[in-house]
Write a protein that holds these residues in place. Structure first.
Motif, short mmCIF file in Angstrom:
data_model
loop_
_atom_site.label_atom_id
_atom_site.label_comp_id
_atom_site.label_asym_id
_atom_site.label_seq_id
_atom_site.Cartn_x
_atom_site.Cartn_y
_atom_site.Cartn_z
N HIS A 165 -23.31 -4.03 31.91
CA HIS A 165 -22.81 -3.54 30.64
C HIS A 165 -22.13 -4.72 29.95
O HIS A 165 -21.26 -5.38 30.54
N SER B 40 -20.27 -6.40 26.45
CA SER B 40 -19.65 -6.33 25.14
C SER B 40 -19.92 -7.70 24.51
O SER B 40 -19.64 -8.73 25.13
N HIS C 69 -20.61 -6.92 16.27
CA HIS C 69 -20.19 -6.50 17.61
C HIS C 69 -21.20 -5.48 18.13
O HIS C 69 -21.73 -4.68 17.37
N SER C 70 -21.43 -5.53 19.45
CA SER C 70 -22.33 -4.55 20.06
C SER C 70 -21.94 -4.34 21.52
O SER C 70 -21.43 -5.25 22.17
N GLU C 71 -22.19 -3.14 21.99
CA GLU C 71 -22.07 -2.79 23.41
C GLU C 71 -23.47 -2.45 23.87
O GLU C 71 -24.18 -1.70 23.19
#
Length: 154
Positions: free
Chosen positions: A86, A88, A99-101
């Protein structure tokens, strides 16, 4: 040493041992390789290749000598959950920020749209475990293309 004090010390040590055995073992940080390609309105603006590890924030910045402002700033935070990483990702260009996750598997590549409109700010990201067979093959390909067959830069 009096018996009450001795019992308290033994009970305290037993409690510390019990607490330590019940606490989850801290996972060892896994070294990772990141290859990114950053495009702004279709134009390539950065192509960093970075080494990091799970559980630690990775920061990268490119700045021309003497410049007040960076060409880009990148912050990646990878966390391993099972077989999935995962991430960030935070990217800052002089007049644009995104921004992205996301979640990736080892060897997987993803394209992300970080701008307000498609194509404004695009990131292509690939993640690999360092010293995996796939990573070694990638490093061998890079060495071959530079005429250094057989040697590994990383």
């Amino acid at each position: 040493m009096n018996r009450t004090l001795l019992r308290s010390v033994i009970a305290g040590l037993a409690l510390v041992g019990l607490t330590t055995s019940l606490a989850p073992a801290r996972a060892e940080a896994e070294p990772l390789y990141f290859a990114l390609e950053v495009r702004r309105e279709g134009r390539l603006v950065a192509q960093p290749k970075l080494l990091g590890e799970t559980g630690r924030t990775l920061r990268a910045e490119r700045r021309k000598p003497g410049a007040n402002q960076a060409d880009y700033q990148l912050i990646l935070t990878p966390i391993l959950e099972g077989n999935t990483y995962h991430l960030s990702l935070e990217l800052t260009l002089p007049e644009l920020r995104g921004h992205s996750e996301l979640a990736l598997l080892h060897g997987q590549q993803r394209k992300l749209q970080l701008g307000k409109v498609p194509g404004e700010l695009e990131v292509s990201l690939m993640l690999m475990k360092v010293d995996s067979p796939e990573f070694r093959a990638l490093m061998d390909l890079a060495a071959d293309s530079e005429g250094q067959a057989g040697s590994r830069p990383i």
